[in-house]
Design a protein around this motif. Structure first.
Motif, PDB file in Angstrom:
ATOM      1  N   LYS A 135      28.490 -24.004  37.373  1.00 12.83           N
ATOM      2  CA  LYS A 135      26.755 -23.898  37.071  1.00 12.83           C
ATOM      3  C   LYS A 135      26.226 -25.239  36.384  1.00 12.83           C
ATOM      4  O   LYS A 135      26.136 -25.560  35.289  1.00 12.83           O
ATOM      5  CB  LYS A 135      25.938 -23.120  37.050  1.00 12.83           C
ATOM      6  CG  LYS A 135      24.697 -23.466  36.586  1.00 12.83           C
ATOM      7  CD  LYS A 135      23.508 -22.142  36.812  1.00 12.83           C
ATOM      8  CE  LYS A 135      22.290 -22.427  36.511  1.00 12.83           C
ATOM      9  NZ  LYS A 135      21.022 -21.249  35.935  1.00 12.83           N
ATOM     10  N   TRP A 136      25.942 -26.592  37.818  1.00 17.73           N
ATOM     11  CA  TRP A 136      25.352 -27.766  37.832  1.00 17.73           C
ATOM     12  C   TRP A 136      24.421 -27.707  37.651  1.00 17.73           C
ATOM     13  O   TRP A 136      23.330 -28.399  38.321  1.00 17.73           O
ATOM     14  CB  TRP A 136      26.139 -28.846  38.602  1.00 17.73           C
ATOM     15  CG  TRP A 136      28.101 -28.578  38.487  1.00 17.73           C
ATOM     16  CD1 TRP A 136      28.357 -27.627  39.279  1.00 17.73           C
ATOM     17  CD2 TRP A 136      28.564 -29.545  37.768  1.00 17.73           C
ATOM     18  NE1 TRP A 136      29.889 -28.341  39.526  1.00 17.73           N
ATOM     19  CE2 TRP A 136      29.949 -28.764  37.697  1.00 17.73           C
ATOM     20  CE3 TRP A 136      28.128 -29.979  36.250  1.00 17.73           C
ATOM     21  CZ2 TRP A 136      31.040 -29.535  37.237  1.00 17.73           C
ATOM     22  CZ3 TRP A 136      29.230 -30.678  36.328  1.00 17.73           C
ATOM     23  CH2 TRP A 136      30.789 -30.685  36.381  1.00 17.73           C
ATOM     24  N   LYS A 137      23.864 -28.661  35.956  1.00 21.58           N
ATOM     25  CA  LYS A 137      22.094 -28.369  36.100  1.00 21.58           C
ATOM     26  C   LYS A 137      22.167 -30.145  36.510  1.00 21.58           C
ATOM     27  O   LYS A 137      23.172 -31.733  35.711  1.00 21.58           O
ATOM     28  CB  LYS A 137      21.971 -28.492  34.044  1.00 21.58           C
ATOM     29  CG  LYS A 137      20.300 -28.564  33.743  1.00 21.58           C
ATOM     30  CD  LYS A 137      20.177 -28.751  32.665  1.00 21.58           C
ATOM     31  CE  LYS A 137      18.374 -29.032  31.928  1.00 21.58           C
ATOM     32  NZ  LYS A 137      17.708 -28.780  33.439  1.00 21.58           N
TER      33      LYS A 137
ATOM     34  N   SER B  50      15.635 -34.073  33.566  1.00 17.75           N
ATOM     35  CA  SER B  50      16.553 -32.505  33.042  1.00 17.75           C
ATOM     36  C   SER B  50      15.602 -31.592  32.459  1.00 17.75           C
ATOM     37  O   SER B  50      15.934 -30.239  32.473  1.00 17.75           O
ATOM     38  CB  SER B  50      17.027 -33.342  31.903  1.00 17.75           C
ATOM     39  OG  SER B  50      15.812 -33.256  30.692  1.00 17.75           O
TER      40      SER B  50
ATOM     41  N   ASN C   9      14.824 -27.688  36.219  1.00 15.71           N
ATOM     42  CA  ASN C   9      15.269 -27.156  36.461  1.00 15.71           C
ATOM     43  C   ASN C   9      16.234 -26.504  37.554  1.00 15.71           C
ATOM     44  O   ASN C   9      16.040 -25.348  38.014  1.00 15.71           O
ATOM     45  CB  ASN C   9      14.697 -25.896  35.787  1.00 15.71           C
ATOM     46  CG  ASN C   9      15.131 -24.219  36.152  1.00 15.71           C
ATOM     47  OD1 ASN C   9      15.626 -23.443  35.370  1.00 15.71           O
ATOM     48  ND2 ASN C   9      14.080 -23.068  36.469  1.00 15.71           N
TER      49      ASN C   9
ATOM     50  N   HIS D 118      19.369 -27.173  39.776  1.00 15.73           N
ATOM     51  CA  HIS D 118      20.571 -27.057  40.151  1.00 15.73           C
ATOM     52  C   HIS D 118      21.668 -26.467  40.749  1.00 15.73           C
ATOM     53  O   HIS D 118      20.959 -26.556  42.148  1.00 15.73           O
ATOM     54  CB  HIS D 118      21.268 -25.470  38.329  1.00 15.73           C
ATOM     55  CG  HIS D 118      20.700 -24.263  38.931  1.00 15.73           C
ATOM     56  ND1 HIS D 118      20.885 -23.734  39.831  1.00 15.73           N
ATOM     57  CD2 HIS D 118      19.200 -24.033  38.392  1.00 15.73           C
ATOM     58  CE1 HIS D 118      19.989 -22.541  39.753  1.00 15.73           C
ATOM     59  NE2 HIS D 118      19.059 -22.874  39.342  1.00 15.73           N
TER      60      HIS D 118
ATOM     61  N   PHE E 108      24.962 -34.209  37.233  1.00 16.62           N
ATOM     62  CA  PHE E 108      24.584 -32.824  36.562  1.00 16.62           C
ATOM     63  C   PHE E 108      25.490 -32.933  35.155  1.00 16.62           C
ATOM     64  O   PHE E 108      26.505 -34.012  35.349  1.00 16.62           O
ATOM     65  CB  PHE E 108      25.655 -32.467  37.465  1.00 16.62           C
ATOM     66  CG  PHE E 108      24.730 -32.367  39.230  1.00 16.62           C
ATOM     67  CD1 PHE E 108      23.229 -31.312  39.325  1.00 16.62           C
ATOM     68  CD2 PHE E 108      24.690 -33.223  39.807  1.00 16.62           C
ATOM     69  CE1 PHE E 108      22.949 -31.038  40.616  1.00 16.62           C
ATOM     70  CE2 PHE E 108      25.000 -33.457  40.641  1.00 16.62           C
ATOM     71  CZ  PHE E 108      23.063 -32.189  41.557  1.00 16.62           C
TER      72      PHE E 108
ATOM     73  N   GLU F 299      26.622 -26.660  32.626  1.00 11.53           N
ATOM     74  CA  GLU F 299      25.643 -25.557  31.582  1.00 11.53           C
ATOM     75  C   GLU F 299      27.269 -24.178  31.705  1.00 11.53           C
ATOM     76  O   GLU F 299      28.190 -24.263  31.739  1.00 11.53           O
ATOM     77  CB  GLU F 299      24.834 -24.715  32.719  1.00 11.53           C
ATOM     78  CG  GLU F 299      23.792 -25.613  32.833  1.00 11.53           C
ATOM     79  CD  GLU F 299      22.043 -24.292  33.628  1.00 11.53           C
ATOM     80  OE1 GLU F 299      22.641 -23.695  34.021  1.00 11.53           O
ATOM     81  OE2 GLU F 299      21.136 -25.040  33.259  1.00 11.53           O
TER      82      GLU F 299
END
Length: 151
Positions: free
Chosen positions: A48-50, A60, A63, A65, A147, A150
């Motif tokens: 999971k890439w934020k 950032s 929210n 992703h 990204f 997470e």
């Protein structure tokens, strides 16, 4: 004879220096069976890439992703307000193509980042990994999106 010995020493020094230059200190591993790139235990797929930076701007707090699923080559995530999904294909040389993006249609107060983010997803053609960071890029231009993995 001395000239021959000097030539042999020079050849050995050159061969040794060339060989050590090839041994780069890199933590990149490539699993050639599934074409999944892994750097420092962070895989492009199934992570999971934020979204932290978009078009050079810190986002950032938005929210957003994205996740690339190796099971079915589907991409999905949140574009700041709406969720999205689509398909992707990995190719040699850190190349990626994303297509068939669909998103929910909730009305949100600020849609500017989301609208742009969803548009660029189908324009990116490569990615890069560096520790726990991943970028989506177009050609050799500055990254569209940065990204962080997470945990």
């Amino acid at each position: 004879m001395k000239l021959f010995t000097l030539h042999m020493i020079a050849i050995l020094v050159l061969a040794t220096s060339c060989n050590s230059a090839k041994k780069e200190n890199t933590s990149q591993e490539i699993d050639t069976n599934s074409k999944v790139e892994v750097i420092n235990n962070t895989s492009f797929e199934d992570t999971k890439w934020k979204l932290v930076t978009f078009m050079g701007k810190d986002v950032s707090d938005k929210n957003a992703h994205i996740t690339f699923s190796s099971k079915d080559n589907k991409v999905y995530g949140n574009a700041t307000c709406n969720t999205f999904n689509g398909s992707y294909k990995l190719e040699d040389g850190f190349r990626v193509s994303i297509s068939k993006i669909a998103a929910t249609l909730m009305a949100c107060p600020d849609m500017s980042i989301e609208t742009s983010f969803l548009k660029i997803l189908e324009n990116v053609d490569n990615y890069s990994l560096n520790d726990s960071k991943m970028t989506l890029n177009k050609a050799r231009m500055a990254p569209y999106a940065v990204f962080e993995a997470e945990k």
